[in-house]
Scaffold this motif. Structure first.
Motif, PDB file in Angstrom:
ATOM      1  N   ALA A   1       0.969  -1.169   0.154  1.00 44.88           N
ATOM      2  CA  ALA A   1       0.479   0.218   0.271  1.00 44.88           C
ATOM      3  C   ALA A   1       0.993   0.925   0.101  1.00 44.88           C
ATOM      4  O   ALA A   1       0.038   2.228   0.388  1.00 44.88           O
ATOM      5  CB  ALA A   1      -0.821   0.027   1.067  1.00 44.88           C
ATOM      6  N   GLY A   2       2.036   1.272   0.709  1.00 39.41           N
ATOM      7  CA  GLY A   2       2.790   2.318  -0.129  1.00 39.41           C
ATOM      8  C   GLY A   2       3.563   3.275   1.771  1.00 39.41           C
ATOM      9  O   GLY A   2       3.105   4.281   1.243  1.00 39.41           O
ATOM     10  N   ILE A   3       3.400   2.005   1.940  1.00 41.25           N
ATOM     11  CA  ILE A   3       3.093   2.636   3.720  1.00 41.25           C
ATOM     12  C   ILE A   3       4.623   1.693   4.265  1.00 41.25           C
ATOM     13  O   ILE A   3       4.571   0.449   4.145  1.00 41.25           O
ATOM     14  CB  ILE A   3       1.966   2.244   4.680  1.00 41.25           C
ATOM     15  CG1 ILE A   3       1.046   2.865   4.265  1.00 41.25           C
ATOM     16  CG2 ILE A   3       2.059   2.659   5.704  1.00 41.25           C
ATOM     17  CD1 ILE A   3      -0.647   2.166   4.602  1.00 41.25           C
ATOM     18  N   THR A   4       5.203   2.408   4.903  1.00 50.18           N
ATOM     19  CA  THR A   4       6.316   1.932   5.297  1.00 50.18           C
ATOM     20  C   THR A   4       6.271   1.985   6.905  1.00 50.18           C
ATOM     21  O   THR A   4       5.530   3.181   7.079  1.00 50.18           O
ATOM     22  CB  THR A   4       7.725   2.592   5.301  1.00 50.18           C
ATOM     23  OG1 THR A   4       8.174   4.474   5.884  1.00 50.18           O
ATOM     24  CG2 THR A   4       7.852   2.709   3.373  1.00 50.18           C
ATOM     25  N   VAL A   5       7.234   1.378   8.038  1.00 53.77           N
ATOM     26  CA  VAL A   5       7.130   1.068   9.309  1.00 53.77           C
ATOM     27  C   VAL A   5       8.157   1.548   9.915  1.00 53.77           C
ATOM     28  O   VAL A   5       8.888   0.168   9.222  1.00 53.77           O
ATOM     29  CB  VAL A   5       6.296   0.432   9.411  1.00 53.77           C
ATOM     30  CG1 VAL A   5       5.548   0.466  11.295  1.00 53.77           C
ATOM     31  CG2 VAL A   5       4.719   0.499   8.523  1.00 53.77           C
ATOM     32  N   ASN A   6       8.594   2.335  10.151  1.00 54.14           N
ATOM     33  CA  ASN A   6      10.131   2.128  11.194  1.00 54.14           C
ATOM     34  C   ASN A   6       9.847   2.201  12.464  1.00 54.14           C
ATOM     35  O   ASN A   6       8.819   2.734  12.991  1.00 54.14           O
ATOM     36  CB  ASN A   6      11.181   2.764  10.469  1.00 54.14           C
ATOM     37  CG  ASN A   6      11.313   2.516   9.520  1.00 54.14           C
ATOM     38  OD1 ASN A   6      12.407   0.912   9.216  1.00 54.14           O
ATOM     39  ND2 ASN A   6      10.714   3.045   7.870  1.00 54.14           N
ATOM     40  N   ALA A   7      10.918   1.900  13.075  1.00 55.82           N
ATOM     41  CA  ALA A   7      11.427   2.885  14.679  1.00 55.82           C
ATOM     42  C   ALA A   7      12.266   3.082  15.716  1.00 55.82           C
ATOM     43  O   ALA A   7      13.289   3.367  14.094  1.00 55.82           O
ATOM     44  CB  ALA A   7      10.927   1.360  15.619  1.00 55.82           C
ATOM     45  N   TYR A   8      12.460   3.903  15.780  1.00 61.07           N
ATOM     46  CA  TYR A   8      14.076   4.367  16.943  1.00 61.07           C
ATOM     47  C   TYR A   8      13.761   3.405  18.002  1.00 61.07           C
ATOM     48  O   TYR A   8      12.924   3.335  19.304  1.00 61.07           O
ATOM     49  CB  TYR A   8      13.608   5.856  16.681  1.00 61.07           C
ATOM     50  CG  TYR A   8      11.737   6.662  17.249  1.00 61.07           C
ATOM     51  CD1 TYR A   8      11.078   6.884  16.423  1.00 61.07           C
ATOM     52  CD2 TYR A   8      11.846   7.097  18.859  1.00 61.07           C
ATOM     53  CE1 TYR A   8       9.736   6.970  17.307  1.00 61.07           C
ATOM     54  CE2 TYR A   8      11.090   7.444  19.882  1.00 61.07           C
ATOM     55  CZ  TYR A   8       9.361   7.968  18.594  1.00 61.07           C
ATOM     56  OH  TYR A   8       8.776   7.772  19.292  1.00 61.07           O
ATOM     57  N   CYS A   9      15.171   3.145  18.479  1.00 55.90           N
ATOM     58  CA  CYS A   9      15.367   3.091  19.740  1.00 55.90           C
ATOM     59  C   CYS A   9      16.648   4.113  20.468  1.00 55.90           C
ATOM     60  O   CYS A   9      18.367   3.541  20.924  1.00 55.90           O
ATOM     61  CB  CYS A   9      16.455   1.509  19.627  1.00 55.90           C
ATOM     62  SG  CYS A   9      15.137   0.486  18.297  1.00 55.90           S
ATOM     63  N   PRO A  10      15.200   4.469  20.750  1.00 57.86           N
ATOM     64  CA  PRO A  10      16.323   5.574  21.934  1.00 57.86           C
ATOM     65  C   PRO A  10      17.715   4.972  23.088  1.00 57.86           C
ATOM     66  O   PRO A  10      16.756   4.023  23.192  1.00 57.86           O
ATOM     67  CB  PRO A  10      15.863   6.950  22.617  1.00 57.86           C
ATOM     68  CG  PRO A  10      14.810   6.851  21.973  1.00 57.86           C
ATOM     69  CD  PRO A  10      14.623   4.974  21.593  1.00 57.86           C
ATOM     70  N   GLY A  11      18.431   5.204  23.570  1.00 60.20           N
ATOM     71  CA  GLY A  11      19.177   4.535  25.175  1.00 60.20           C
ATOM     72  C   GLY A  11      18.478   5.595  25.919  1.00 60.20           C
ATOM     73  O   GLY A  11      17.794   4.906  27.105  1.00 60.20           O
ATOM     74  N   VAL A  12      19.686   6.024  26.908  1.00 58.75           N
ATOM     75  CA  VAL A  12      19.227   7.283  28.294  1.00 58.75           C
ATOM     76  C   VAL A  12      19.164   8.292  27.443  1.00 58.75           C
ATOM     77  O   VAL A  12      19.683   9.349  27.791  1.00 58.75           O
ATOM     78  CB  VAL A  12      20.426   6.551  29.210  1.00 58.75           C
ATOM     79  CG1 VAL A  12      19.897   7.064  30.165  1.00 58.75           C
ATOM     80  CG2 VAL A  12      21.280   5.225  29.346  1.00 58.75           C
TER      81      VAL A  12
ATOM     82  N   GLN B   1      23.413   7.276  36.289  1.00 59.07           N
ATOM     83  CA  GLN B   1      24.832   7.899  36.251  1.00 59.07           C
ATOM     84  C   GLN B   1      26.130   6.708  35.598  1.00 59.07           C
ATOM     85  O   GLN B   1      26.500   6.321  34.407  1.00 59.07           O
ATOM     86  CB  GLN B   1      25.635   7.981  37.630  1.00 59.07           C
ATOM     87  CG  GLN B   1      24.881   9.741  37.829  1.00 59.07           C
ATOM     88  CD  GLN B   1      24.756  10.880  36.328  1.00 59.07           C
ATOM     89  OE1 GLN B   1      26.530  10.634  35.641  1.00 59.07           O
ATOM     90  NE2 GLN B   1      24.676  11.483  36.589  1.00 59.07           N
ATOM     91  N   LYS B   2      25.524   5.461  35.874  1.00 59.98           N
ATOM     92  CA  LYS B   2      25.464   3.755  35.403  1.00 59.98           C
ATOM     93  C   LYS B   2      25.137   3.087  33.623  1.00 59.98           C
ATOM     94  O   LYS B   2      26.299   4.013  33.555  1.00 59.98           O
ATOM     95  CB  LYS B   2      25.281   2.498  36.198  1.00 59.98           C
ATOM     96  CG  LYS B   2      26.364   1.604  36.183  1.00 59.98           C
ATOM     97  CD  LYS B   2      25.686   0.521  37.928  1.00 59.98           C
ATOM     98  CE  LYS B   2      25.626  -0.739  36.983  1.00 59.98           C
ATOM     99  NZ  LYS B   2      24.835  -1.533  37.213  1.00 59.98           N
ATOM    100  N   PHE B   3      23.741   4.101  33.420  1.00 57.88           N
ATOM    101  CA  PHE B   3      24.102   3.834  32.460  1.00 57.88           C
ATOM    102  C   PHE B   3      25.067   4.653  31.703  1.00 57.88           C
ATOM    103  O   PHE B   3      24.943   4.385  30.450  1.00 57.88           O
ATOM    104  CB  PHE B   3      22.518   4.149  31.875  1.00 57.88           C
ATOM    105  CG  PHE B   3      21.455   2.858  32.048  1.00 57.88           C
ATOM    106  CD1 PHE B   3      20.797   2.090  31.610  1.00 57.88           C
ATOM    107  CD2 PHE B   3      21.493   2.231  33.841  1.00 57.88           C
ATOM    108  CE1 PHE B   3      20.868   0.791  31.283  1.00 57.88           C
ATOM    109  CE2 PHE B   3      21.005   0.795  33.605  1.00 57.88           C
ATOM    110  CZ  PHE B   3      20.226  -0.014  32.527  1.00 57.88           C
ATOM    111  N   VAL B   4      24.544   6.079  31.804  1.00 55.26           N
ATOM    112  CA  VAL B   4      25.022   7.644  31.534  1.00 55.26           C
ATOM    113  C   VAL B   4      26.754   6.978  30.743  1.00 55.26           C
ATOM    114  O   VAL B   4      27.141   6.833  29.717  1.00 55.26           O
ATOM    115  CB  VAL B   4      25.267   8.217  32.240  1.00 55.26           C
ATOM    116  CG1 VAL B   4      25.839   9.602  31.128  1.00 55.26           C
ATOM    117  CG2 VAL B   4      23.434   8.685  31.503  1.00 55.26           C
ATOM    118  N   GLY B   5      27.324   6.433  31.717  1.00 56.42           N
ATOM    119  CA  GLY B   5      28.896   5.958  31.861  1.00 56.42           C
ATOM    120  C   GLY B   5      28.632   5.051  30.772  1.00 56.42           C
ATOM    121  O   GLY B   5      30.030   4.715  30.249  1.00 56.42           O
TER     122      GLY B   5
END
Ligand code: NAI
Ligand code: BUO
Length: 259
Positions: free
Chosen positions: A176-187, A213-217
């Motif tokens: 149908a000409g429709i695209t489907v994507n996602a975005y995967c952010p971190g922190v 802070q542990k994740f950001v590190g």
């Protein structure tokens, strides 16, 4: 401007990443329909969009409620016309050991994070098809959609589900000409992470700020992500430059998770 003449609907647009996406798409030329359960917040974002010279309309709707989301999409299409981009951004997090997750908590997060995305895909694709238009559907996933995180296990499961829905919808809607994507952010330093950090402290005994802070590190680029970091990528996904991309859920996380 790469989104001139486009109309995008963003769910969870009242704050955080959703607000950042709405403002960025508007700066790139799109008119924006804002959906959230917090009316005051989307009213404020609508004023920011109007100040950028773009049109904005607001819809108070709960993405877990299929009828509300279908109504919001249909009204946005009527009001702004030529609806072409759907951003299924709304989501919640929960921090709990898997063995403690209650049926009520699991039901709630599945209804918002998984069913909410499915209803958004259905509502957008139905509208695109009824107008004989191509379209782009963009879903909020996460690094937690590529790796199961301790104490974020049910949340991670919902994001794996978003990745599966993104792939399956891409295959079903391509003709149908429709695209489907996602975005995967971190922190990303939004209210969601303030809550995650607070709950992690309660569950593990860590100090406030320690888990964050542990994740950001672990981020190669050495800093937490901002909503603008995510929004630029979503603007690309919404643009003609991404016409040949579908079914993908790439990490946009500053180099935290490698798959
Ligand atoms: N903050 C982060 O580090 C990351 C966030 N994400 C995802 O990005 C998306 C946005 O996250 P944030 O902006 O950080 O969250 P946030 O908690 O700051 O904002 C979420 C927005 O969604 C709205 N919302 C919540 N439930 C809703 C519902 N049932 N119907 C309509 N609107 C609803 C809220 O009112 C709020 O305005 C979520 O899907 C989240 O899982 C993914 C990876 C990382
Ligand atoms: C909130 C979220 O998705 C993570 C993994 O930080």
């Amino acid at each position: 401007m790469r989104l001139n003449g486009k109309v995008a609907l963003v769910t969870g647009a009242g704050q955080g990443i959703g607000r950042g996406i709405a403002l960025r798409l508007a700066r790139d030329g799109a008119d924006i329909a804002l959906v959230d359960i917090q009316k005051d917040q989307i009213d404020a974002v609508a004023r920011e969009i109007a100040a950028l010279g773009r049109r904005a309309s607001v819809y108070v709707a709960d993405v877990a409620k299929r009828d509300q989301l279908f109504d919001a999409v249909a009204q946005a299409d009527d009001k702004l016309g030529s609806f072409d981009v759907m951003v299924n951004n709304a989501g919640i997090a929960q921090v709990a050991p898997l063995l403690d997750a209650t049926p009520e908590q699991v039901d709630r997060i599945l209804r918002i994070n998984v069913q909410g995305v499915l209803w958004g895909i259905q509502a957008a694709a139905t509208q695109f098809k009824s107008r004989g238009r191509r379209g782009k559907i963009i879903n909020a996933c996460s690094i937690a959609g590529h790796e199961g995180y301790a104490l974020l296990g049910v949340y991670s499961a919902t994001k794996f589900a978003v990745r599966a829905l993104t792939q399956a919808a891409a295959k079903e809607l391509a003709s149908a000409g429709i695209t489907v994507n996602a975005y995967c952010p971190g922190v990303v330093g939004t209210d969601m992470w303030v809550e995650i950090d607070k709950r992690m402290a309660e569950v593990t005994g860590a100090a406030i700020g320690e888990t964050y802070q542990k994740f950001v590190g672990g981020i190669a680029l050495g800093r937490a992500e901002t909503p603008d970091d995510v929004a630029g990528f979503v603007s690309y996904l919404a643009s003609a430059d991404a016409d040949y991309m579908t079914g993908q859920s790439p990490m946009i996380d500053g180099g935290l998770v490698y798959r």
